[in-house]
Motif scaffolding. Structure first.
Motif, PDB file in Angstrom:
ATOM      1  N   SER A 185       0.815  -1.224   0.000  1.00 16.95           N
ATOM      2  CA  SER A 185       0.000   0.000   0.000  1.00 16.95           C
ATOM      3  C   SER A 185       0.840   1.261   0.000  1.00 16.95           C
ATOM      4  CB  SER A 185      -0.932   0.000   1.215  1.00 16.95           C
ATOM      5  OG  SER A 185      -0.181  -0.117   2.421  1.00 16.95           O
ATOM      6  N   ASP A 186       2.129   1.162   0.416  1.00 15.50           N
ATOM      7  CA  ASP A 186       3.026   2.323   0.399  1.00 15.50           C
ATOM      8  C   ASP A 186       3.753   2.470  -0.926  1.00 15.50           C
ATOM      9  OD1 ASP A 186       2.346   2.881   3.021  1.00 15.50           O
ATOM     10  OD2 ASP A 186       3.928   1.593   3.830  1.00 15.50           O
ATOM     11  N   GLY A 187       3.485   1.552  -1.847  1.00 17.77           N
ATOM     12  CA  GLY A 187       4.132   1.618  -3.148  1.00 17.77           C
ATOM     13  C   GLY A 187       5.486   0.942  -3.192  1.00 17.77           C
ATOM     14  N   ARG A 188       5.902   0.297  -2.098  1.00 23.46           N
ATOM     15  CA  ARG A 188       7.195  -0.366  -2.063  1.00 23.46           C
ATOM     16  C   ARG A 188       7.109  -1.742  -2.724  1.00 23.46           C
ATOM     17  NH1 ARG A 188       9.169  -0.601   3.925  1.00 23.46           N
ATOM     18  NH2 ARG A 188      10.927  -1.604   2.860  1.00 23.46           N
ATOM     19  N   ARG A 189       8.124  -2.033  -3.539  1.00 20.92           N
ATOM     20  CA  ARG A 189       8.168  -3.316  -4.224  1.00 20.92           C
ATOM     21  C   ARG A 189       8.624  -4.398  -3.241  1.00 20.92           C
ATOM     22  NH1 ARG A 189       5.955  -5.725  -8.371  1.00 20.92           N
ATOM     23  NH2 ARG A 189       6.331  -3.832  -9.636  1.00 20.92           N
ATOM     24  N   LYS A 190       7.858  -5.485  -3.165  1.00 23.07           N
ATOM     25  CA  LYS A 190       8.202  -6.611  -2.312  1.00 23.07           C
ATOM     26  C   LYS A 190       8.033  -7.901  -3.095  1.00 23.07           C
ATOM     27  CE  LYS A 190       7.181  -4.731   2.272  1.00 23.07           C
ATOM     28  NZ  LYS A 190       6.535  -5.036   3.577  1.00 23.07           N
ATOM     29  N   ARG A 191       8.668  -8.931  -2.619  1.00 25.31           N
ATOM     30  CA  ARG A 191       8.466 -10.248  -3.217  1.00 25.31           C
ATOM     31  C   ARG A 191       8.429 -11.296  -2.117  1.00 25.31           C
ATOM     32  NH1 ARG A 191      13.169 -12.350  -7.043  1.00 25.31           N
ATOM     33  NH2 ARG A 191      12.467 -10.551  -8.235  1.00 25.31           N
ATOM     34  N   ILE A 192       7.671 -12.339  -2.384  1.00 27.11           N
ATOM     35  CA  ILE A 192       7.520 -13.416  -1.414  1.00 27.11           C
ATOM     36  C   ILE A 192       7.847 -14.743  -2.092  1.00 27.11           C
ATOM     37  CG2 ILE A 192       5.036 -13.616  -1.884  1.00 27.11           C
ATOM     38  CD1 ILE A 192       4.653 -14.370   1.065  1.00 27.11           C
ATOM     39  N   MET A 235      -2.256 -15.064  -3.574  1.00 25.10           N
ATOM     40  CA  MET A 235      -1.560 -13.906  -3.018  1.00 25.10           C
ATOM     41  C   MET A 235      -2.009 -12.617  -3.708  1.00 25.10           C
ATOM     42  SD  MET A 235       2.301 -15.402  -2.657  1.00 25.10           S
ATOM     43  CE  MET A 235       2.643 -16.883  -1.698  1.00 25.10           C
ATOM     44  N   ALA A 236      -2.192 -12.693  -5.033  1.00 25.80           N
ATOM     45  CA  ALA A 236      -2.633 -11.516  -5.783  1.00 25.80           C
ATOM     46  C   ALA A 236      -3.989 -11.035  -5.282  1.00 25.80           C
ATOM     47  CB  ALA A 236      -2.692 -11.840  -7.275  1.00 25.80           C
ATOM     48  N   GLY A 237      -4.865 -11.978  -4.956  1.00 29.96           N
ATOM     49  CA  GLY A 237      -6.176 -11.611  -4.429  1.00 29.96           C
ATOM     50  C   GLY A 237      -6.064 -10.910  -3.086  1.00 29.96           C
ATOM     51  N   LYS A 238      -5.149 -11.391  -2.232  1.00 34.46           N
ATOM     52  CA  LYS A 238      -4.961 -10.765  -0.930  1.00 34.46           C
ATOM     53  C   LYS A 238      -4.373  -9.362  -1.075  1.00 34.46           C
ATOM     54  CE  LYS A 238      -4.380 -15.129   1.563  1.00 34.46           C
ATOM     55  NZ  LYS A 238      -3.459 -15.973   2.364  1.00 34.46           N
ATOM     56  N   VAL A 239      -3.426  -9.215  -2.007  1.00 39.14           N
ATOM     57  CA  VAL A 239      -2.838  -7.895  -2.248  1.00 39.14           C
ATOM     58  C   VAL A 239      -3.901  -6.921  -2.735  1.00 39.14           C
ATOM     59  CG1 VAL A 239      -1.231  -6.606  -3.708  1.00 39.14           C
ATOM     60  CG2 VAL A 239      -0.519  -8.770  -2.667  1.00 39.14           C
ATOM     61  N   ALA A 240      -4.787  -7.408  -3.612  1.00 38.80           N
ATOM     62  CA  ALA A 240      -5.867  -6.555  -4.119  1.00 38.80           C
ATOM     63  C   ALA A 240      -6.788  -6.084  -3.000  1.00 38.80           C
ATOM     64  CB  ALA A 240      -6.670  -7.302  -5.180  1.00 38.80           C
ATOM     65  N   ASP A 241      -6.890  -6.903  -1.940  1.00 42.20           N
ATOM     66  CA  ASP A 241      -7.724  -6.530  -0.793  1.00 42.20           C
ATOM     67  C   ASP A 241      -6.987  -5.655   0.209  1.00 42.20           C
ATOM     68  OD1 ASP A 241      -9.895  -7.906  -1.778  1.00 42.20           O
ATOM     69  OD2 ASP A 241      -9.411  -9.766  -0.714  1.00 42.20           O
ATOM     70  N   GLY A 242      -5.711  -5.336  -0.110  1.00 40.69           N
ATOM     71  CA  GLY A 242      -4.959  -4.442   0.761  1.00 40.69           C
ATOM     72  C   GLY A 242      -4.040  -5.136   1.746  1.00 40.69           C
ATOM     73  N   VAL A 294       1.212  -9.346   1.903  1.00 40.92           N
ATOM     74  CA  VAL A 294       1.365 -10.775   2.155  1.00 40.92           C
ATOM     75  C   VAL A 294       2.735 -11.122   2.738  1.00 40.92           C
ATOM     76  CG1 VAL A 294      -0.365 -11.590   0.506  1.00 40.92           C
ATOM     77  CG2 VAL A 294       1.949 -11.097  -0.288  1.00 40.92           C
ATOM     78  N   GLN A 295       3.779 -10.390   2.347  1.00 42.63           N
ATOM     79  CA  GLN A 295       5.102 -10.664   2.891  1.00 42.63           C
ATOM     80  C   GLN A 295       5.157 -10.314   4.373  1.00 42.63           C
ATOM     81  OE1 GLN A 295       7.627 -12.233   1.784  1.00 42.63           O
ATOM     82  NE2 GLN A 295       9.054 -11.784   3.435  1.00 42.63           N
ATOM     83  N   ALA A 296       4.629  -9.142   4.719  1.00 43.85           N
ATOM     84  CA  ALA A 296       4.604  -8.736   6.130  1.00 43.85           C
ATOM     85  C   ALA A 296       3.721  -9.681   6.933  1.00 43.85           C
ATOM     86  CB  ALA A 296       4.095  -7.298   6.246  1.00 43.85           C
ATOM     87  N   ASP A 297       2.643 -10.119   6.317  1.00 47.92           N
ATOM     88  CA  ASP A 297       1.726 -11.044   6.981  1.00 47.92           C
ATOM     89  C   ASP A 297       2.421 -12.372   7.266  1.00 47.92           C
ATOM     90  OD1 ASP A 297      -0.979 -11.364   7.943  1.00 47.92           O
ATOM     91  OD2 ASP A 297      -1.247 -12.840   6.363  1.00 47.92           O
ATOM     92  N   LYS A 298       3.229 -12.835   6.297  1.00 50.50           N
ATOM     93  CA  LYS A 298       3.951 -14.091   6.469  1.00 50.50           C
ATOM     94  C   LYS A 298       5.003 -13.965   7.562  1.00 50.50           C
ATOM     95  CE  LYS A 298       6.906 -17.390   4.018  1.00 50.50           C
ATOM     96  NZ  LYS A 298       7.561 -17.732   2.735  1.00 50.50           N
ATOM     97  N   VAL A 299       5.739 -12.854   7.557  1.00 44.40           N
ATOM     98  CA  VAL A 299       6.775 -12.652   8.573  1.00 44.40           C
ATOM     99  C   VAL A 299       6.154 -12.603   9.967  1.00 44.40           C
ATOM    100  CG1 VAL A 299       8.488 -11.028   9.457  1.00 44.40           C
ATOM    101  CG2 VAL A 299       8.352 -11.488   7.001  1.00 44.40           C
ATOM    102  N   GLU A 300       5.032 -11.881  10.067  1.00 46.48           N
ATOM    103  CA  GLU A 300       4.355 -11.772  11.358  1.00 46.48           C
ATOM    104  C   GLU A 300       3.847 -13.138  11.826  1.00 46.48           C
ATOM    105  OE1 GLU A 300       0.471  -9.535  13.340  1.00 46.48           O
ATOM    106  OE2 GLU A 300       1.204  -8.938  11.359  1.00 46.48           O
TER     107      GLU A 300
END
Length: 414
Positions: free
Chosen positions: A49-56, A77-84, A87-93
């Protein structure tokens, strides 16, 4: 490099002196990285959401992860990203939470980490948890790192010495294996301690239990006798109540069936529906005009919707049952309180005893349905579709019942 990733192309990309990536042209963000060693790993790239490029990381291409499976995970994952969701931060958490939990025991991991995920993602999630708790109570107080191969081999040996069936032992071990697999996927365990433990061999060609003509006759007769006895008991009970001035119970003497058991057993024998599918069956899924039942994928074991035609006898029974049920009743076979039914063991045991039938479980009515279809020459794939088997291998256990198929095959070679 941009290209459409297919099973063939993914296999054909050769390693180079330096690692390189192939970005899929079909699914945005889906890519495969090829290492000089030949290792091919799938990733999903996105912007949060901040525009930062991430990869998982999705995982390496291999026997445990195909291109299609990796693409499905990337799509999710694309569906989750579309919902805001990041996913990478979610996985780490989630990984950090799991690590903290695993500082405790298998029991804590089950309760605090695995159970919320299993109940949200798997219909059989609670069943898996129940099996692990009931089968391995001594492991619940242990850290998962102490659940070793030698310990499980010893447990299996003890169960087999107690004359437990191999299918039971495999089911228990596989439930535990599934829990540990999630710990490995969440990277809270470095490797699976049971990865080298193979299932006990099971005779897949074992005979399916089905009713003989005489047994089926006795079963239907027992159901009729039971209905008559229940109706007479209700009449006697109301006479007793009337004499003492007590409120009368509803009169059932004029109804086709005294309770749900005759319709349920008939439906099991004539449609092969699973018990849980009947418990979940709604009248909105029963079409008495076109004579078909729809088993909703949301409640089916295979998660796939299927349609089962009603035989004349099944149609007749359901029609009568519908007639004596309230029109505002949503469930076909509700519990006495109107909720979801979850147990018919007592009534079923009584019916079997009355019919003089032994070694016949409720689930065997499903085997009876499939067996008799095959014996009447119905193609195995049709039987698979009617029964809702996820794999044809499951249906093949009935193949030996097909009329003269082995004799015909041998006759071809003279």
């Amino acid at each position: 490099m941009r290209a459409k990733l297919t099973t063939l192309s993914a296999r054909n990309f050769e390693p180079a002196d330096q690692a390189y990536e192939i970005v899929d042209t079909e699914l945005k963000g889906f890519l495969m990285r090829v290492q000089p060693t030949g290792l091919k790993t799938f990733y999903y790239s996105y912007r949060n959401s901040d525009g930062r490029r991430k990869r998982i990381k999705i995982g390496p291409l291999g026997p445990s992860l195909t291109l299609a499976q990796a693409r499905d995970k990337a799509t999710s994952m694309a569906g989750k990203v579309a919902d805001g969701t990041d996913v990478q931060a979610d996985k780490v958490e989630g990984r950090q939470r799991a690590k903290e939990t695993l500082k405790g025991t298998l029991g804590r991991f089950l309760e605090e980490q695995y159970q919320p995920w299993a109940l949200a993602n798997h219909k059989s999630g609670q069943n898996t948890i129940n099996i692990v708790k009931a089968s391995f109570p001594d492991l619940l107080t242990l850290p998962m790192s102490q659940i070793q191969l030698k310990r499980m081999e010893r447990w299996r040996t003890e169960k087999m010495q107690q004359d437990r069936k191999a299918t039971y032992v495999n089911r228990c071990v596989n439930a535990l294996r599934g829990v540990i697999t999630k710990a490995v996927e969440w990277e809270v365990l470095e490797e699976h301690p049971l990865k080298r433990l193979k299932n006990l061999k099971v005779d897949e060609g074992r005979k399916a239990r089905y009713l003989s003509s005489d047994e089926e006759f006795r079963m239907l007769a027992a159901l009729k006798e039971r209905d008559d006895e229940l109706k007479k008991a209700r009449t006697r009970g109301n006479e007793h109540r009337a004499e003492r001035g007590y409120p009368l119970l509803p009169d059932i003497s004029h109804l086709a069936y005294a309770d749900r058991m005759t319709p349920m057993v008939t439906l099991s024998l004539k449609t092969g529906m699973r018990r849980g599918e009947q418990f979940d069956l709604m009248w909105s899924e029963v079409d008495l005009i076109n004579n078909v039942i729809t088993v909703n994928g949301a409640t089916a074991k295979s998660s796939k919707t299927r349609h089962i035609p009603l035989s004349p006898s099944a149609r007749e029974v359901l029609g009568k049952w519908r007639g004596q049920c309230g029109l505002n009743e949503a469930r076909v076979f509700p519990a006495d309180d109107g909720g979801r039914l979850d147990n018919v063991k007592s009534s079923w045991t009584t019916i079997l005893k009355k019919a003089g039938i032994t070694q016949f479980r409720w689930h065997d009515m499903r085997h009876d349905f499939a067996s008799k279809l095959v014996m009447r020459g119905v193609p195995l794939n049709t039987v698979r579709e009617l029964c809702g088997h996820a794999s044809l291998n499951t249906t093949l256990r009935y193949a030996h019942l097909a009329p003269d198929h082995k004799a015909d095959a041998v006759a071809l070679i003279g």
